[in-house]
Write a protein that holds these residues in place. Structure first.
Motif, PDB file in Angstrom:
ATOM      1  N   ARG A 253      78.381  38.338  55.164  1.00 31.05           N
ATOM      2  CA  ARG A 253      77.546  38.068  56.271  1.00 31.05           C
ATOM      3  C   ARG A 253      76.736  37.037  55.795  1.00 31.05           C
ATOM      4  NH1 ARG A 253      73.526  42.873  54.394  1.00 31.05           N
ATOM      5  NH2 ARG A 253      72.012  41.351  53.045  1.00 31.05           N
ATOM      6  N   PRO A 254      76.227  36.301  57.084  1.00 28.35           N
ATOM      7  CA  PRO A 254      75.614  35.179  57.097  1.00 28.35           C
ATOM      8  C   PRO A 254      74.106  35.234  56.221  1.00 28.35           C
ATOM      9  CG  PRO A 254      76.069  35.584  59.274  1.00 28.35           C
ATOM     10  CD  PRO A 254      76.414  36.807  58.573  1.00 28.35           C
ATOM     11  N   ALA A 255      73.933  34.159  55.520  1.00 32.84           N
ATOM     12  CA  ALA A 255      72.866  34.362  54.841  1.00 32.84           C
ATOM     13  C   ALA A 255      71.495  34.247  55.582  1.00 32.84           C
ATOM     14  CB  ALA A 255      72.585  33.075  53.969  1.00 32.84           C
ATOM     15  N   ALA A 256      70.567  34.873  55.179  1.00 32.11           N
ATOM     16  CA  ALA A 256      69.263  35.100  55.779  1.00 32.11           C
ATOM     17  C   ALA A 256      69.487  36.133  57.211  1.00 32.11           C
ATOM     18  CB  ALA A 256      68.559  33.970  56.096  1.00 32.11           C
ATOM     19  N   SER A 257      70.256  37.058  57.167  1.00 28.73           N
ATOM     20  CA  SER A 257      70.374  37.779  58.441  1.00 28.73           C
ATOM     21  C   SER A 257      70.048  39.017  58.526  1.00 28.73           C
ATOM     22  CB  SER A 257      72.027  37.589  58.960  1.00 28.73           C
ATOM     23  OG  SER A 257      72.903  38.172  57.979  1.00 28.73           O
ATOM     24  N   LEU A 258      69.742  39.730  57.478  1.00 24.35           N
ATOM     25  CA  LEU A 258      69.393  41.075  57.568  1.00 24.35           C
ATOM     26  C   LEU A 258      68.108  41.253  58.151  1.00 24.35           C
ATOM     27  CD1 LEU A 258      70.163  43.835  56.294  1.00 24.35           C
ATOM     28  CD2 LEU A 258      68.714  43.516  54.356  1.00 24.35           C
ATOM     29  N   PRO A 259      68.095  42.013  59.191  1.00 24.17           N
ATOM     30  CA  PRO A 259      66.868  42.221  60.246  1.00 24.17           C
ATOM     31  C   PRO A 259      65.881  42.870  59.068  1.00 24.17           C
ATOM     32  CG  PRO A 259      68.904  43.228  61.079  1.00 24.17           C
ATOM     33  CD  PRO A 259      69.321  42.918  59.989  1.00 24.17           C
ATOM     34  N   GLY A 260      64.635  42.521  59.315  1.00 23.12           N
ATOM     35  CA  GLY A 260      63.451  43.149  58.790  1.00 23.12           C
ATOM     36  C   GLY A 260      63.132  42.358  57.477  1.00 23.12           C
ATOM     37  N   PHE A 261      63.777  41.473  56.953  1.00 23.57           N
ATOM     38  CA  PHE A 261      63.525  40.971  55.714  1.00 23.57           C
ATOM     39  C   PHE A 261      62.853  39.332  56.122  1.00 23.57           C
ATOM     40  CE2 PHE A 261      63.621  38.333  51.852  1.00 23.57           C
ATOM     41  CZ  PHE A 261      62.914  39.057  51.171  1.00 23.57           C
ATOM     42  N   ASN A 262      61.871  39.146  55.664  1.00 21.71           N
ATOM     43  CA  ASN A 262      60.931  37.503  55.628  1.00 21.71           C
ATOM     44  C   ASN A 262      61.681  36.866  54.819  1.00 21.71           C
ATOM     45  OD1 ASN A 262      59.280  35.645  56.741  1.00 21.71           O
ATOM     46  ND2 ASN A 262      57.797  36.315  55.282  1.00 21.71           N
ATOM     47  N   TYR A 263      62.692  36.147  55.152  1.00 16.99           N
ATOM     48  CA  TYR A 263      63.451  35.040  54.475  1.00 16.99           C
ATOM     49  C   TYR A 263      62.642  33.737  54.451  1.00 16.99           C
ATOM     50  CZ  TYR A 263      67.772  38.025  54.439  1.00 16.99           C
ATOM     51  OH  TYR A 263      68.537  39.162  54.629  1.00 16.99           O
TER      52      TYR A 263
ATOM     53  N   ILE B 231      61.206  43.200  47.114  1.00 20.30           N
ATOM     54  CA  ILE B 231      60.828  41.881  47.159  1.00 20.30           C
ATOM     55  C   ILE B 231      61.962  40.891  47.757  1.00 20.30           C
ATOM     56  CG2 ILE B 231      59.969  39.915  45.572  1.00 20.30           C
ATOM     57  CD1 ILE B 231      59.026  42.240  43.631  1.00 20.30           C
ATOM     58  N   GLY B 232      63.325  41.219  47.257  1.00 20.83           N
ATOM     59  CA  GLY B 232      64.274  40.690  47.790  1.00 20.83           C
ATOM     60  C   GLY B 232      64.740  41.617  48.859  1.00 20.83           C
ATOM     61  N   PRO B 233      65.745  41.189  49.712  1.00 17.65           N
ATOM     62  CA  PRO B 233      66.485  41.723  50.895  1.00 17.65           C
ATOM     63  C   PRO B 233      67.559  42.870  50.217  1.00 17.65           C
ATOM     64  CG  PRO B 233      67.538  39.789  50.780  1.00 17.65           C
ATOM     65  CD  PRO B 233      66.314  39.327  49.743  1.00 17.65           C
ATOM     66  N   ASN B 234      67.969  43.743  50.819  1.00 14.69           N
ATOM     67  CA  ASN B 234      68.712  44.949  50.629  1.00 14.69           C
ATOM     68  C   ASN B 234      70.169  44.253  50.538  1.00 14.69           C
ATOM     69  OD1 ASN B 234      70.767  46.844  50.568  1.00 14.69           O
ATOM     70  ND2 ASN B 234      69.280  48.277  51.569  1.00 14.69           N
ATOM     71  N   LEU B 235      70.818  44.276  49.404  1.00 11.40           N
ATOM     72  CA  LEU B 235      72.137  43.667  49.230  1.00 11.40           C
ATOM     73  C   LEU B 235      73.374  44.521  49.672  1.00 11.40           C
ATOM     74  CD1 LEU B 235      71.616  41.868  45.719  1.00 11.40           C
ATOM     75  CD2 LEU B 235      71.237  41.025  48.108  1.00 11.40           C
ATOM     76  N   PHE B 236      73.319  45.469  50.123  1.00  8.11           N
ATOM     77  CA  PHE B 236      74.473  46.336  50.660  1.00  8.11           C
ATOM     78  C   PHE B 236      74.995  45.587  51.837  1.00  8.11           C
ATOM     79  CE2 PHE B 236      76.507  49.568  53.311  1.00  8.11           C
ATOM     80  CZ  PHE B 236      77.087  50.210  52.288  1.00  8.11           C
ATOM     81  N   GLY B 237      76.452  45.460  51.793  1.00  5.22           N
ATOM     82  CA  GLY B 237      76.900  44.504  52.610  1.00  5.22           C
ATOM     83  C   GLY B 237      76.623  43.191  52.720  1.00  5.22           C
ATOM     84  N   VAL B 238      76.321  42.554  51.553  1.00  2.95           N
ATOM     85  CA  VAL B 238      75.813  41.304  51.765  1.00  2.95           C
ATOM     86  C   VAL B 238      77.126  40.258  51.658  1.00  2.95           C
ATOM     87  CG1 VAL B 238      75.683  40.975  49.209  1.00  2.95           C
ATOM     88  CG2 VAL B 238      74.163  39.384  50.721  1.00  2.95           C
ATOM     89  N   ALA B 239      78.067  40.707  50.869  1.00  2.23           N
ATOM     90  CA  ALA B 239      79.432  39.967  50.934  1.00  2.23           C
ATOM     91  C   ALA B 239      79.967  39.530  52.253  1.00  2.23           C
ATOM     92  CB  ALA B 239      80.362  40.500  49.958  1.00  2.23           C
TER      93      ALA B 239
ATOM     94  N   THR C  45      61.913  29.647  54.762  1.00  2.00           N
ATOM     95  CA  THR C  45      62.776  28.764  55.857  1.00  2.00           C
ATOM     96  C   THR C  45      63.796  27.978  55.291  1.00  2.00           C
ATOM     97  OG1 THR C  45      60.214  28.409  56.587  1.00  2.00           O
ATOM     98  CG2 THR C  45      61.747  26.734  57.144  1.00  2.00           C
ATOM     99  N   ALA C  46      63.966  27.755  53.876  1.00  2.00           N
ATOM    100  CA  ALA C  46      65.163  27.049  53.397  1.00  2.00           C
ATOM    101  C   ALA C  46      66.297  27.742  53.485  1.00  2.00           C
ATOM    102  CB  ALA C  46      64.612  26.856  51.837  1.00  2.00           C
ATOM    103  N   LEU C  47      66.140  28.920  53.432  1.00  2.00           N
ATOM    104  CA  LEU C  47      67.524  30.009  53.325  1.00  2.00           C
ATOM    105  C   LEU C  47      67.975  30.377  54.775  1.00  2.00           C
ATOM    106  CD1 LEU C  47      69.332  31.441  51.388  1.00  2.00           C
ATOM    107  CD2 LEU C  47      68.048  33.306  51.833  1.00  2.00           C
ATOM    108  N   LYS C  48      66.840  30.496  55.689  1.00  2.00           N
ATOM    109  CA  LYS C  48      67.173  30.340  57.143  1.00  2.00           C
ATOM    110  C   LYS C  48      67.756  29.157  57.480  1.00  2.00           C
ATOM    111  CE  LYS C  48      63.097  33.372  58.335  1.00  2.00           C
ATOM    112  NZ  LYS C  48      61.967  33.193  59.123  1.00  2.00           N
ATOM    113  N   GLY C  49      67.429  28.020  57.163  1.00  2.00           N
ATOM    114  CA  GLY C  49      67.930  26.782  57.483  1.00  2.00           C
ATOM    115  C   GLY C  49      69.467  26.314  56.771  1.00  2.00           C
TER     116      GLY C  49
END
Length: 124
Positions: free
Chosen positions: A61-71, A51-59, A73-77
């Motif tokens: 990295r840019p927010a809303a940048s994991l390929p394949g997850f539908n973030y 339901i949320g993005p995979n958090l492996f390697g999240v620390a 609009t607010a987080l993308k921006g």
């Protein structure tokens, strides 16, 4: 002189064997506070999004940048990078940090957030 060279070679070989046998650095054990996160987030390397993005390697990295997850609009921006300060603010109150985010659950306890951030940083 030969004895010193021989001892040096033995020390070098022992050191090389020690480093060659060292286990890779593993992620920390998830803190109890991560139980609520697990319902939506995966933390496995090459794991699937939930339901949320995979958090492996999240620390780091840019927010809303994991390929394949539908973030959202607010987080993308939001143009955030998941550093310690940003993770702390977002985990404390996601909808306050990024109005319009889809993440509804905050962690108001600073000690629990610190444990979560340390855990997320260990996922490499």
């Amino acid at each position: 002189m030969q004895r010193i060279a021989r001892l040096s070679l033995i020390c070098f070989a022992a050191t090389a064997a020690l480093f060659a046998s060292a286990a890779p650095i593993m992620a920390q054990t998830p803190p109890p506070a991560f139980g609520a996160c697990r319902a939506c987030h995966n933390v496995q390397k090459d794991g699937k999004n939930g339901i949320g993005p995979n958090l492996f390697g999240v620390a780091g990295r840019p927010a809303a940048s994991l390929p394949g997850f539908n973030y959202s609009t607010a987080l993308k921006g939001a143009k955030l990078r998941w550093d310690d300060k940003t993770l702390d603010e977002f985990l404390a109150a996601p909808m306050k940090k990024v109005p319009g985010t889809r993440m509804p659950i905050g962690t108001p306890d600073p000690a629990k957030r610190a444990a979560l951030i340390a855990y997320l940083k260990s996922l490499k």
